[in-house]
Design a protein around this motif. Structure first.
Motif, PDB file in Angstrom:
ATOM      1  N   GLU A   1       0.835  -1.211  -0.135  1.00  0.00           N
ATOM      2  CA  GLU A   1       0.191   0.156  -0.003  1.00  0.00           C
ATOM      3  C   GLU A   1       0.749   1.391   0.160  1.00  0.00           C
ATOM      4  OE1 GLU A   1      -3.402   0.224  -0.554  1.00  0.00           O
ATOM      5  OE2 GLU A   1      -2.981  -2.091  -0.724  1.00  0.00           O
ATOM      6  N   ALA A   2       1.954   1.479   0.894  1.00  0.00           N
ATOM      7  CA  ALA A   2       2.852   2.487   0.910  1.00  0.00           C
ATOM      8  C   ALA A   2       3.577   2.695  -0.473  1.00  0.00           C
ATOM      9  CB  ALA A   2       3.729   2.242   1.909  1.00  0.00           C
ATOM     10  N   LEU A   3       3.855   1.649  -1.086  1.00  0.00           N
ATOM     11  CA  LEU A   3       4.651   1.574  -2.310  1.00  0.00           C
ATOM     12  C   LEU A   3       3.666   2.106  -3.502  1.00  0.00           C
ATOM     13  CD1 LEU A   3       6.963   0.849  -4.429  1.00  0.00           C
ATOM     14  CD2 LEU A   3       5.786  -1.486  -4.510  1.00  0.00           C
ATOM     15  N   ILE A   4       2.318   1.716  -3.454  1.00  0.00           N
ATOM     16  CA  ILE A   4       1.479   2.187  -4.420  1.00  0.00           C
ATOM     17  C   ILE A   4       1.232   3.456  -4.332  1.00  0.00           C
ATOM     18  CG2 ILE A   4      -1.190   2.007  -5.150  1.00  0.00           C
ATOM     19  CD1 ILE A   4      -0.504  -1.253  -4.648  1.00  0.00           C
ATOM     20  N   ASP A   5       0.991   3.883  -3.261  1.00  0.00           N
ATOM     21  CA  ASP A   5       0.461   5.346  -2.699  1.00  0.00           C
ATOM     22  C   ASP A   5       1.921   6.182  -3.168  1.00  0.00           C
ATOM     23  OD1 ASP A   5      -1.610   4.784  -1.832  1.00  0.00           O
ATOM     24  OD2 ASP A   5      -1.196   4.860   0.187  1.00  0.00           O
ATOM     25  N   ARG A   6       3.053   5.958  -2.884  1.00  0.00           N
ATOM     26  CA  ARG A   6       4.356   6.634  -3.384  1.00  0.00           C
ATOM     27  C   ARG A   6       4.487   6.916  -4.746  1.00  0.00           C
ATOM     28  NH1 ARG A   6       7.195   4.270   0.039  1.00  0.00           N
ATOM     29  NH2 ARG A   6       7.889   2.660  -1.635  1.00  0.00           N
ATOM     30  N   LEU A   7       4.209   5.597  -5.384  1.00  0.00           N
ATOM     31  CA  LEU A   7       4.448   5.657  -6.859  1.00  0.00           C
ATOM     32  C   LEU A   7       3.337   6.580  -7.551  1.00  0.00           C
ATOM     33  CD1 LEU A   7       5.542   2.002  -7.608  1.00  0.00           C
ATOM     34  CD2 LEU A   7       6.839   3.892  -7.841  1.00  0.00           C
ATOM     35  N   ALA A   8       2.106   6.281  -7.125  1.00  0.00           N
ATOM     36  CA  ALA A   8       1.083   7.276  -7.586  1.00  0.00           C
ATOM     37  C   ALA A   8       1.253   8.750  -7.590  1.00  0.00           C
ATOM     38  CB  ALA A   8      -0.418   6.911  -6.925  1.00  0.00           C
ATOM     39  N   ARG A   9       2.028   9.251  -6.511  1.00  0.00           N
ATOM     40  CA  ARG A   9       2.294  10.440  -6.100  1.00  0.00           C
ATOM     41  C   ARG A   9       3.544  11.165  -7.229  1.00  0.00           C
ATOM     42  NH1 ARG A   9       1.730   9.145  -0.838  1.00  0.00           N
ATOM     43  NH2 ARG A   9       4.333   9.268  -0.803  1.00  0.00           N
ATOM     44  N   ARG A  10       4.439  10.105  -7.527  1.00  0.00           N
ATOM     45  CA  ARG A  10       5.688  10.503  -8.040  1.00  0.00           C
ATOM     46  C   ARG A  10       5.288  10.236  -9.714  1.00  0.00           C
ATOM     47  NH1 ARG A  10       8.770  13.079  -7.773  1.00  0.00           N
ATOM     48  NH2 ARG A  10      10.856  11.651  -8.370  1.00  0.00           N
ATOM     49  N   VAL A  11       4.290   9.459 -10.106  1.00  0.00           N
ATOM     50  CA  VAL A  11       4.377   9.404 -11.418  1.00  0.00           C
ATOM     51  C   VAL A  11       2.888  10.343 -11.885  1.00  0.00           C
ATOM     52  CG1 VAL A  11       5.281   7.091 -11.942  1.00  0.00           C
ATOM     53  CG2 VAL A  11       2.985   7.089 -11.503  1.00  0.00           C
TER      54      VAL A  11
ATOM     55  N   ARG B   1      -0.164   9.796 -11.270  1.00  0.00           N
ATOM     56  CA  ARG B   1      -1.493   9.067 -11.883  1.00  0.00           C
ATOM     57  C   ARG B   1      -2.104   8.593 -10.648  1.00  0.00           C
ATOM     58  NH1 ARG B   1      -1.965   7.272 -17.244  1.00  0.00           N
ATOM     59  NH2 ARG B   1       0.053   8.257 -18.359  1.00  0.00           N
ATOM     60  N   ASN B   2      -3.270   7.923 -10.952  1.00  0.00           N
ATOM     61  CA  ASN B   2      -4.233   7.489  -9.836  1.00  0.00           C
ATOM     62  C   ASN B   2      -3.690   6.306  -9.228  1.00  0.00           C
ATOM     63  OD1 ASN B   2      -5.455   5.554 -11.446  1.00  0.00           O
ATOM     64  ND2 ASN B   2      -6.883   7.073 -11.857  1.00  0.00           N
ATOM     65  N   ARG B   3      -4.182   5.835  -8.131  1.00  0.00           N
ATOM     66  CA  ARG B   3      -3.950   4.420  -7.555  1.00  0.00           C
ATOM     67  C   ARG B   3      -4.064   3.382  -8.514  1.00  0.00           C
ATOM     68  NH1 ARG B   3      -4.610   0.598  -4.479  1.00  0.00           N
ATOM     69  NH2 ARG B   3      -4.176   0.352  -2.346  1.00  0.00           N
ATOM     70  N   ASP B   4      -5.555   3.239  -9.336  1.00  0.00           N
ATOM     71  CA  ASP B   4      -5.650   2.184  -9.936  1.00  0.00           C
ATOM     72  C   ASP B   4      -4.733   1.980 -11.049  1.00  0.00           C
ATOM     73  OD1 ASP B   4      -8.337   1.688  -8.350  1.00  0.00           O
ATOM     74  OD2 ASP B   4      -9.376   3.045  -9.721  1.00  0.00           O
ATOM     75  N   TYR B   5      -4.325   3.337 -11.738  1.00  0.00           N
ATOM     76  CA  TYR B   5      -3.178   3.079 -12.778  1.00  0.00           C
ATOM     77  C   TYR B   5      -2.124   2.504 -12.318  1.00  0.00           C
ATOM     78  CZ  TYR B   5       0.180   4.168 -16.250  1.00  0.00           C
ATOM     79  OH  TYR B   5       1.070   4.137 -17.221  1.00  0.00           O
ATOM     80  N   VAL B   6      -1.667   2.696 -11.247  1.00  0.00           N
ATOM     81  CA  VAL B   6      -0.405   2.245 -10.541  1.00  0.00           C
ATOM     82  C   VAL B   6      -0.472   0.547 -10.449  1.00  0.00           C
ATOM     83  CG1 VAL B   6       1.173   1.862  -8.550  1.00  0.00           C
ATOM     84  CG2 VAL B   6       0.525   4.333  -9.447  1.00  0.00           C
ATOM     85  N   VAL B   7      -1.722   0.129  -9.665  1.00  0.00           N
ATOM     86  CA  VAL B   7      -2.116  -1.129  -9.463  1.00  0.00           C
ATOM     87  C   VAL B   7      -2.094  -1.966 -10.682  1.00  0.00           C
ATOM     88  CG1 VAL B   7      -3.831  -2.751  -8.759  1.00  0.00           C
ATOM     89  CG2 VAL B   7      -3.174  -0.767  -7.375  1.00  0.00           C
TER      90      VAL B   7
ATOM     91  N   LEU C   1       1.504  -2.493 -12.143  1.00  0.00           N
ATOM     92  CA  LEU C   1       2.171  -3.379 -11.332  1.00  0.00           C
ATOM     93  C   LEU C   1       1.839  -4.734 -11.903  1.00  0.00           C
ATOM     94  CD1 LEU C   1       2.383  -1.504  -7.911  1.00  0.00           C
ATOM     95  CD2 LEU C   1       4.261  -1.652  -9.699  1.00  0.00           C
ATOM     96  N   LYS C   2       0.335  -4.948 -11.706  1.00  0.00           N
ATOM     97  CA  LYS C   2      -0.080  -6.340 -12.057  1.00  0.00           C
ATOM     98  C   LYS C   2       0.413  -6.735 -13.505  1.00  0.00           C
ATOM     99  CE  LYS C   2      -4.051  -6.452  -9.077  1.00  0.00           C
ATOM    100  NZ  LYS C   2      -5.390  -6.678  -8.839  1.00  0.00           N
ATOM    101  N   LYS C   3       0.528  -5.792 -14.533  1.00  0.00           N
ATOM    102  CA  LYS C   3       0.804  -5.820 -15.983  1.00  0.00           C
ATOM    103  C   LYS C   3       2.307  -6.473 -15.737  1.00  0.00           C
ATOM    104  CE  LYS C   3       1.088  -3.374 -20.288  1.00  0.00           C
ATOM    105  NZ  LYS C   3       1.002  -2.123 -20.818  1.00  0.00           N
TER     106      LYS C   3
END
Length: 71
Positions: free
Chosen positions: A38-48, A50-56, A59-61
């Motif tokens: 969760e912390a990774l997803i939130d941090r990446l969403a801020r840095r790129v 994009r929204n959380r769904d995009y980051v998830v 990552l899944k892709k």
């Protein structure tokens, strides 16, 4: 509860894919501890920016085919 699980071995590969796609990400941005997705997803969403769904989704892709260079 996290919508994605990443093992340390998977993260080593996925991190390099992210680094190639988003070359502005720092080592701190890409730091990860197993179980702390969760912390990774939130941090990446801020840095790129994009929204959380995009980051998830991204990552899944990347996890779907770790042997591919594509993300």
């Amino acid at each position: 509860m996290s919508s994605i699980r990443i093992t340390p071995g998977e993260w080593d590969i996925l991190k390099e894919k992210l680094r190639r796609k988003y070359n502005h990400l720092s080592d701190d941005d890409l730091s990860f501890e197993e179980g702390n997705e969760e912390a990774l997803i939130d941090r990446l969403a801020r840095r790129v920016k994009r929204n959380r769904d995009y980051v998830v989704f991204t990552l899944k892709k990347g996890l779907a085919d770790l042997n591919s260079n594509r993300l």
